[in-house]
Design a protein around this motif. Structure first.
Motif, short mmCIF file in Angstrom:
data_model
loop_
_atom_site.label_atom_id
_atom_site.label_comp_id
_atom_site.label_asym_id
_atom_site.label_seq_id
_atom_site.Cartn_x
_atom_site.Cartn_y
_atom_site.Cartn_z
N PRO A 25 44.51 45.65 38.81
CA PRO A 25 44.91 44.62 37.83
C PRO A 25 44.29 43.28 38.20
CG PRO A 25 46.73 45.14 39.32
CD PRO A 25 45.67 46.12 39.63
N VAL A 26 43.65 42.66 37.23
CA VAL A 26 42.94 41.40 37.47
C VAL A 26 43.45 40.34 36.51
CG1 VAL A 26 40.70 40.24 37.61
CG2 VAL A 26 40.89 42.67 38.19
N SER A 27 43.78 39.19 37.06
CA SER A 27 44.15 38.03 36.25
C SER A 27 42.98 37.06 36.25
CB SER A 27 45.41 37.37 36.84
OG SER A 27 45.70 36.16 36.15
N LEU A 28 42.37 36.87 35.08
CA LEU A 28 41.16 36.05 34.96
C LEU A 28 41.49 34.71 34.35
CD1 LEU A 28 38.07 35.58 34.97
CD2 LEU A 28 38.02 36.74 32.73
N SER A 76 35.30 45.41 44.45
CA SER A 76 35.13 46.61 45.27
C SER A 76 35.83 46.44 46.61
CB SER A 76 33.65 46.91 45.49
OG SER A 76 33.00 47.21 44.29
N ASN A 77 35.69 45.27 47.22
CA ASN A 77 36.36 45.03 48.50
C ASN A 77 37.88 45.09 48.34
OD1 ASN A 77 34.07 44.78 50.06
ND2 ASN A 77 33.90 42.57 49.75
N ALA A 78 38.38 44.47 47.26
CA ALA A 78 39.82 44.49 47.04
C ALA A 78 40.31 45.92 46.82
CB ALA A 78 40.18 43.61 45.84
N LEU A 79 39.57 46.68 46.03
CA LEU A 79 39.95 48.05 45.76
C LEU A 79 39.88 48.91 47.01
CD1 LEU A 79 40.65 50.14 43.54
CD2 LEU A 79 38.20 50.47 43.21
N ALA A 124 45.56 49.11 44.96
CA ALA A 124 45.78 48.62 43.59
C ALA A 124 46.49 47.27 43.57
CB ALA A 124 46.58 49.65 42.80
N SER A 125 46.40 46.51 44.63
CA SER A 125 47.02 45.19 44.65
C SER A 125 46.38 44.29 43.61
CB SER A 125 46.88 44.56 46.04
OG SER A 125 47.53 45.35 47.03
N PRO A 126 47.14 43.40 42.98
CA PRO A 126 46.58 42.54 41.93
C PRO A 126 45.57 41.55 42.50
CG PRO A 126 48.82 41.89 42.44
CD PRO A 126 48.59 43.18 43.16
N VAL A 127 44.60 41.23 41.68
CA VAL A 127 43.54 40.29 42.05
C VAL A 127 43.57 39.12 41.08
CG1 VAL A 127 41.04 39.96 42.25
CG2 VAL A 127 42.08 42.10 43.03
N THR A 128 43.43 37.92 41.63
CA THR A 128 43.34 36.71 40.80
C THR A 128 41.92 36.19 40.86
OG1 THR A 128 45.64 36.18 41.31
CG2 THR A 128 44.29 34.42 40.38
N ILE A 188 33.11 30.45 41.68
CA ILE A 188 33.83 31.72 41.61
C ILE A 188 34.82 31.77 42.77
CG2 ILE A 188 33.65 34.25 41.66
CD1 ILE A 188 30.74 33.91 40.73
N MET A 189 36.10 32.01 42.44
CA MET A 189 37.12 32.19 43.47
C MET A 189 37.92 33.44 43.15
SD MET A 189 38.55 28.35 44.28
CE MET A 189 39.58 29.04 45.59
N MET A 190 38.18 34.23 44.16
CA MET A 190 38.89 35.48 43.98
C MET A 190 39.82 35.68 45.19
SD MET A 190 37.30 39.33 43.61
CE MET A 190 36.26 38.79 42.26
N GLU A 191 41.03 36.07 44.91
CA GLU A 191 41.94 36.33 46.01
C GLU A 191 42.80 37.55 45.70
OE1 GLU A 191 46.01 33.74 45.29
OE2 GLU A 191 44.38 32.80 46.42
N ASN A 192 43.19 38.23 46.74
CA ASN A 192 44.10 39.37 46.62
C ASN A 192 44.93 39.45 47.89
OD1 ASN A 192 41.23 40.52 47.56
ND2 ASN A 192 42.84 41.74 48.56
N PRO A 193 46.14 39.98 47.80
CA PRO A 193 46.99 40.07 48.98
C PRO A 193 46.37 40.97 50.04
CG PRO A 193 48.26 40.46 46.97
CD PRO A 193 46.83 40.48 46.58
#
Length: 416
Positions: free
Chosen positions: A307-310, A336-339, A344-348, A360-365
């Motif tokens: 799940p991605v929040s864009l 790919s790294n997050a997956l 399946a942790s959410p990605v922002t 570009i900024m991306m974070e995931n738990p």
């Protein structure tokens, strides 16, 4: 003693010596046209009645004119070096990697090639002349003691028997001396070949630039393969694993997962064909890679498997195509790294135009347990940094508290 004799015989009459001798004779043949021109010039001066007179003044006078003429010709003929290198590789016994490649372009390379051509032709002419003249004379000496009629026909003085017995030895000594001179001359040329036909500093610089270009292109294609195929395999693995766990309890989900796997693999095969097509191209000018851009980002997020929040700020369609392609790949590798590491942790995801930069900024738990390190892994983050650097930007990724944070800034004027 026997071993020393065998080594001496091999040095004088072995295969390598024979090939070098042939190389010298070819050098004499190369000088022949210049020598003929020299005889035309010198003949009237020394009063020679024929161009092929046995006058030493004519012979060596023509030789003195032929050498500088050959040197000047070779200096202004760039293909002298590849032709000379081809002969030297085949006949001199020098490793091929010690020679330069291609025509001589720089002044220093042309001077060296001219020096080699002059040395090869000059020494080759002397050895060729000796090869033509000495063997018949040596054979005559060897047979004179056994043919009195031949001595009478040649009107030779009377020699005592002990002196006649020395004639065959003198003939053999002449042949051995000729072989020794040819072997020494061949060894001299073999030593000088890497010096005069080897790469100049300009050649080494050009070769280094070619290798750097080839390496950069290879790394670029490797990044494309890693990001596109790696992302697809990670997504397919996650979807297949989820489908396997609910195979009996949720057939509907399994069908959706299989459809997603089919779509992902179909798109990946297309991207793989595109990259492999570049590997088959020989023209460096046709290696522009046309890949997905930010215009197709929605499709990437939909099939990413997480799940991605864009959040997007600015007109992403206005981003130049080279920057847009790299931005797409950076987002793809981040997903790919997050997956791969967080499941399946959410990605922002934030993408914004900031003046002349795309941010570009991306974070995931971060996962509760440390991810398993794959052998040879870790290329994805490095590839992100390389993509940003090639555009003149910067990127970094790492743990920030309880999240994994990826940040990249790409200048809009960046081009590849």
């Amino acid at each position: 003693m026997r071993r020393a004799l065998k080594a001496s015989a091999r040095a004088l009459f072995g295969t390598r010596a024979g090939l070098r001798w042939l190389h010298l004779i070819l050098g004499g043949a190369l000088l022949m046209p210049y020598w003929l021109v020299g005889t035309v010039i010198v003949g009237p001066v020394v009063g020679a009645k024929s161009l092929f007179s046995d006058s030493l003044a004519l012979q060596f006078g023509a030789y003195a004119i032929a050498l500088p003429t050959a040197a000047v010709t070779a200096l202004f003929f760039p293909l002298t070096r590849p032709l000379a290198v081809g002969l030297a590789k085949a006949l001199c016994g020098v490793p091929a990697e010690r020679f330069a490649e291609g025509p001589a372009r720089s002044r220093a390379a042309r001077l060296r090639a001219s020096g080699w051509f002059t040395l090869h032709a000059g020494i080759g002419a002397l050895i060729s002349g000796a090869t033509l003249a000495l063997p018949p004379f040596a054979v005559s000496l060897m047979v004179l003691p056994f043919f009195p009629a031949l001595r009478g026909r040649l009107e030779l003085p009377h020699y005592p028997a002990w002196q006649l017995a020395l004639f065959p030895f003198a003939g053999v000594a002449m042949l051995i001396a000729l072989a020794g001179c040819a072997a020494a001359a061949g060894a001299l040329l073999a030593r000088q070949a890497p010096v005069l036909l080897g790469p100049t500093p300009a050649d080494r610089l050009a070769a280094a630039e070619r290798r750097a270009t080839e390496l950069a292109e290879r790394n670029r294609l490797a990044r494309e393969l890693h990001d596109s195929v790696g992302h697809a395999l990670s997504a397919v693995t996650l979807q297949a694993g989820a489908a396997r766990r609910v195979l009996d309890s949720d057939p509907g989900f399994v069908r959706e997962a299989l459809a997603a796997i089919e779509e992902t693999t179909r798109r990946t095969v297309g991207e793989l064909d595109s990259v492999l097509g570049l590997l088959r191209q020989d023209d460096d000018n046709t290696t522009q890679l046309d890949g997905p851009t930010l215009d197709t980002l929605d499709g990437l997020l939909a099939r990413s498997g997480v799940p991605v929040s864009l959040s997007a700020d600015g007109d992403l369609a206005a981003v130049p195509a080279p920057v847009s392609r790299e931005a797409y790949r950076i987002v793809q590798e981040g997903l790919s790294n997050a997956l791969r590491h967080a499941g399946a942790s959410p990605v922002t995801l934030w993408i914004a135009l900031r003046g002349e930069e795309l941010e570009i900024m991306m974070e995931n738990p971060l996962p509760d347990t440390a991810p398993v390190v794959r052998p040879g892994g870790g290329r994805g983050v490095r590839g992100i940094a390389e993509r940003a650097a090639l555009l003149g930007g910067r990127a970094q990724a790492g743990a920030q508290g309880a999240v994994w944070l990826l940040c990249a800034r790409l200048p809009l004027g960046g081009d590849r």
